[in-house]
Design a protein around this motif. Sequence first.
Motif, PDB file in Angstrom:
ATOM      1  N   THR A 205       0.830  -1.199   0.000  1.00 40.28           N
ATOM      2  CA  THR A 205       0.000   0.000   0.000  1.00 40.28           C
ATOM      3  C   THR A 205       0.865   1.249   0.000  1.00 40.28           C
ATOM      4  N   VAL A 206       1.902   1.252   0.853  1.00 42.05           N
ATOM      5  CA  VAL A 206       2.781   2.419   0.987  1.00 42.05           C
ATOM      6  C   VAL A 206       3.459   2.759  -0.343  1.00 42.05           C
ATOM      7  N   VAL A 207       3.931   1.738  -1.037  1.00 45.96           N
ATOM      8  CA  VAL A 207       4.663   1.971  -2.283  1.00 45.96           C
ATOM      9  C   VAL A 207       3.721   2.217  -3.459  1.00 45.96           C
ATOM     10  N   SER A 208       2.651   1.416  -3.545  1.00 46.10           N
ATOM     11  CA  SER A 208       1.808   1.488  -4.736  1.00 46.10           C
ATOM     12  C   SER A 208       1.027   2.794  -4.823  1.00 46.10           C
ATOM     13  N   TYR A 302     -10.584  -1.038   5.609  1.00 47.60           N
ATOM     14  CA  TYR A 302     -11.038  -1.044   4.222  1.00 47.60           C
ATOM     15  C   TYR A 302     -11.674   0.282   3.808  1.00 47.60           C
ATOM     16  N   THR A 303     -12.308   0.954   4.755  1.00 47.43           N
ATOM     17  CA  THR A 303     -12.876   2.269   4.439  1.00 47.43           C
ATOM     18  C   THR A 303     -11.774   3.220   3.992  1.00 47.43           C
ATOM     19  N   LEU A 304     -10.675   3.237   4.752  1.00 54.48           N
ATOM     20  CA  LEU A 304      -9.558   4.110   4.383  1.00 54.48           C
ATOM     21  C   LEU A 304      -8.824   3.593   3.148  1.00 54.48           C
ATOM     22  N   LEU A 305      -8.669   2.279   3.049  1.00 53.52           N
ATOM     23  CA  LEU A 305      -7.915   1.701   1.936  1.00 53.52           C
ATOM     24  C   LEU A 305      -8.541   2.065   0.594  1.00 53.52           C
ATOM     25  N   THR A 306      -9.859   2.017   0.523  1.00 51.14           N
ATOM     26  CA  THR A 306     -10.522   2.255  -0.754  1.00 51.14           C
ATOM     27  C   THR A 306     -10.887   3.715  -0.988  1.00 51.14           C
ATOM     28  N   LEU A 307     -11.069   4.495   0.080  1.00 51.28           N
ATOM     29  CA  LEU A 307     -11.605   5.843  -0.091  1.00 51.28           C
ATOM     30  C   LEU A 307     -10.661   6.973   0.304  1.00 51.28           C
ATOM     31  N   LEU A 308      -9.503   6.656   0.893  1.00 55.06           N
ATOM     32  CA  LEU A 308      -8.599   7.730   1.302  1.00 55.06           C
ATOM     33  C   LEU A 308      -8.131   8.583   0.116  1.00 55.06           C
ATOM     34  N   PRO A 309      -7.770   7.985  -1.039  1.00 55.96           N
ATOM     35  CA  PRO A 309      -7.415   8.838  -2.184  1.00 55.96           C
ATOM     36  C   PRO A 309      -8.561   9.766  -2.606  1.00 55.96           C
ATOM     37  N   THR A 310      -9.790   9.257  -2.536  1.00 54.44           N
ATOM     38  CA  THR A 310     -10.947  10.084  -2.870  1.00 54.44           C
ATOM     39  C   THR A 310     -11.095  11.222  -1.867  1.00 54.44           C
ATOM     40  N   TYR A 311     -10.905  10.938  -0.591  1.00 60.83           N
ATOM     41  CA  TYR A 311     -11.003  11.965   0.449  1.00 60.83           C
ATOM     42  C   TYR A 311      -9.921  13.032   0.253  1.00 60.83           C
ATOM     43  N   MET A 312      -8.719  12.582  -0.057  1.00 65.13           N
ATOM     44  CA  MET A 312      -7.630  13.524  -0.292  1.00 65.13           C
ATOM     45  C   MET A 312      -7.937  14.442  -1.474  1.00 65.13           C
ATOM     46  N   ASN A 313      -8.555  13.875  -2.502  1.00 69.30           N
ATOM     47  CA  ASN A 313      -8.822  14.640  -3.708  1.00 69.30           C
ATOM     48  C   ASN A 313     -10.063  15.534  -3.562  1.00 69.30           C
ATOM     49  N   ASP A 314     -11.183  14.937  -3.128  1.00 63.23           N
ATOM     50  CA  ASP A 314     -12.458  15.646  -3.140  1.00 63.23           C
ATOM     51  C   ASP A 314     -12.640  16.603  -1.973  1.00 63.23           C
ATOM     52  N   VAL A 315     -12.000  16.310  -0.840  1.00 66.67           N
ATOM     53  CA  VAL A 315     -12.174  17.160   0.335  1.00 66.67           C
ATOM     54  C   VAL A 315     -10.962  18.055   0.565  1.00 66.67           C
ATOM     55  N   LEU A 316      -9.767  17.447   0.607  1.00 69.17           N
ATOM     56  CA  LEU A 316      -8.577  18.227   0.939  1.00 69.17           C
ATOM     57  C   LEU A 316      -7.937  18.909  -0.265  1.00 69.17           C
ATOM     58  N   GLY A 317      -8.352  18.535  -1.475  1.00 69.87           N
ATOM     59  CA  GLY A 317      -7.906  19.256  -2.659  1.00 69.87           C
ATOM     60  C   GLY A 317      -6.507  18.958  -3.129  1.00 69.87           C
ATOM     61  N   LEU A 326       0.605  11.261   0.010  1.00 73.70           N
ATOM     62  CA  LEU A 326      -0.059  11.546   1.286  1.00 73.70           C
ATOM     63  C   LEU A 326      -0.957  10.398   1.716  1.00 73.70           C
ATOM     64  N   SER A 327      -1.585   9.719   0.769  1.00 70.78           N
ATOM     65  CA  SER A 327      -2.427   8.571   1.098  1.00 70.78           C
ATOM     66  C   SER A 327      -1.599   7.401   1.622  1.00 70.78           C
ATOM     67  N   ALA A 328      -0.317   7.363   1.261  1.00 68.96           N
ATOM     68  CA  ALA A 328       0.545   6.260   1.681  1.00 68.96           C
ATOM     69  C   ALA A 328       1.075   6.425   3.097  1.00 68.96           C
ATOM     70  N   LEU A 329       1.152   7.655   3.593  1.00 68.65           N
ATOM     71  CA  LEU A 329       1.751   7.886   4.907  1.00 68.65           C
ATOM     72  C   LEU A 329       1.093   7.070   6.027  1.00 68.65           C
ATOM     73  N   PRO A 330      -0.243   6.989   6.097  1.00 70.07           N
ATOM     74  CA  PRO A 330      -0.847   6.175   7.170  1.00 70.07           C
ATOM     75  C   PRO A 330      -0.381   4.727   7.150  1.00 70.07           C
ATOM     76  N   TYR A 331      -0.190   4.170   5.955  1.00 66.23           N
ATOM     77  CA  TYR A 331       0.197   2.759   5.864  1.00 66.23           C
ATOM     78  C   TYR A 331       1.676   2.552   6.136  1.00 66.23           C
ATOM     79  N   LEU A 332       2.468   3.572   5.909  1.00 67.94           N
ATOM     80  CA  LEU A 332       3.870   3.501   6.305  1.00 67.94           C
ATOM     81  C   LEU A 332       3.970   3.413   7.821  1.00 67.94           C
ATOM     82  N   GLY A 333       3.184   4.229   8.510  1.00 66.57           N
ATOM     83  CA  GLY A 333       3.150   4.163   9.976  1.00 66.57           C
ATOM     84  C   GLY A 333       2.661   2.807  10.457  1.00 66.57           C
ATOM     85  N   CYS A 334       1.676   2.263   9.768  1.00 71.69           N
ATOM     86  CA  CYS A 334       1.138   0.947  10.136  1.00 71.69           C
ATOM     87  C   CYS A 334       2.189  -0.142   9.965  1.00 71.69           C
TER      88      CYS A 334
END
Length: 491
Positions: A205-208, A302-317, A326-334
């Motif tokens: 997840t972190v790399v892809s 799974y909510t974050l895995l599938t929708l975090l890129p959408t949240y980053m794009n549609d909400v945070l711009g 930025l979507s990969a950072l949470p999974y790097l910590g994990c």
Amino acid sequence: MLPSGSDTEGDHTPLLHRSTEDKVPRAPACGSSRYGLALLSSFGFFVVYSLRVNLSVAMVDMLNSTRHSGGNHSSSVCPAHAAPARPKHVNAASVYDWDSKTQGWILGSFFYGYILTQVPGGYLAGRYGPKWLLGFGILGTVVFTLLTPVAADLGPSYLIAVRVLEGIGEGVTFPSMYVMWAAWAPPLERSRLLTISYIGAQLGTVVSLPVAGEILFYLDWTYVFYVFGVLGLVWFVLWVFLAFDSPNIHPRISEQERLYINSSLKNELATSAGRIPWRAILTSGPLWAIVVAHFSYNWTFYTLLTLLPTYMNDVLGFSIQQNGLLSALPYLGCAVMAVLSGQLADYLRETCLCRTVTVRKAFSIVGMIGPAVFLVAAGFTGCNYVMTVTLLTISSALGGVSASGFNINHLDIAPSYAGILLGITNTFATIPGMVGPVIARVLTSQNTIEEWQTVFFIAAAINLFGAVFYALFGRGAVQPWAVHASFSHGD
């Protein structure tokens, strides 16, 4: 020898410390076959999760440009962040006019196939061996990944069908790997070996995510599926020649390591592989504790895995290129926390002689309640993107602690049937992946921050419930139905 009906018997005396005749010399980890298997399987799960999440990033660029201005970012809730102009594509890939509901079904369709092969995967791996089942399962996913662009052009129903088929292939991976580890992982090294193995999922997840973002920026979305598909083919070739079902048939394992692994597992594995105590398994309280915990944790994951890129794009711009990183950072910590927690868990069990059940429950509580708290907090940061990404990263990082909690507990309570148990728990734990994205996209049709707060609240509440349930009913000893000569390592 004491019966194993209680979870407290033998909990203070780890398996390798019981008596003089039970002691075996520990085989070195460096250059060992078991740690080689851990690294190879980690690469496999890297591929698995790369193939699973690449659509989440590609989806941002697959949508009609009238919805997504210039393909860089949508008209987001928060001010859009400056991003370099994307190179013009000579042969730009097709774009589609899918609404949010259709997107939710496409993102969730993978799990409709994934749920079908969980229990069969565990059963078939135990009966016929895990190597080829896991190998061909991932190979099938790779093939259908390479066909994704064609399916998308044919229409959303074809893309959904291909994603379902990918899920069927990937569904056997975790149950098969648990069967493999039941024959390869000494009890006091389980946390270390399994966290090394499954960290590949987080690293995938972190790399892809950022790599997919870069591919989208410089090429187009079709190459996301081609690049990771080819990587999957490379892994399959390595797996065919380097992986083996058990230490006894590995041609290059040292005799010292083979004896060490077999001696440490001799009292834990059932003597009859043909007899499966289905009734006892399905009525086991400790198993259902894992089911509830696994279901609850995966709802958030799974909510974050599938929708975090959408949240980053549609909400945070954030643009596509910024989005992946930025979507990969949470999974790097994990991933980091998963490895550290594995080391700590085995240290507590082997050196500090902590009871298995205590370690599993403590790590599960931290790995489930912690993420819930920080996920809710992330929903109230508004357009403060630094704070939002920080809180989401902390949430996912703490989730990595659960890798040494309920996630490994299958091998504690029934190593002989760990693949079947994982198949059962993963069947229920796949349901959040099927319905979570659909529910989340329905609840966020306007993409307001308040709508996303609701999504985060629901995920956090489910996580909290699962942590409490597992803390009450989880167990750490080998269950009496899991062995013919009753024995509990209780380590």
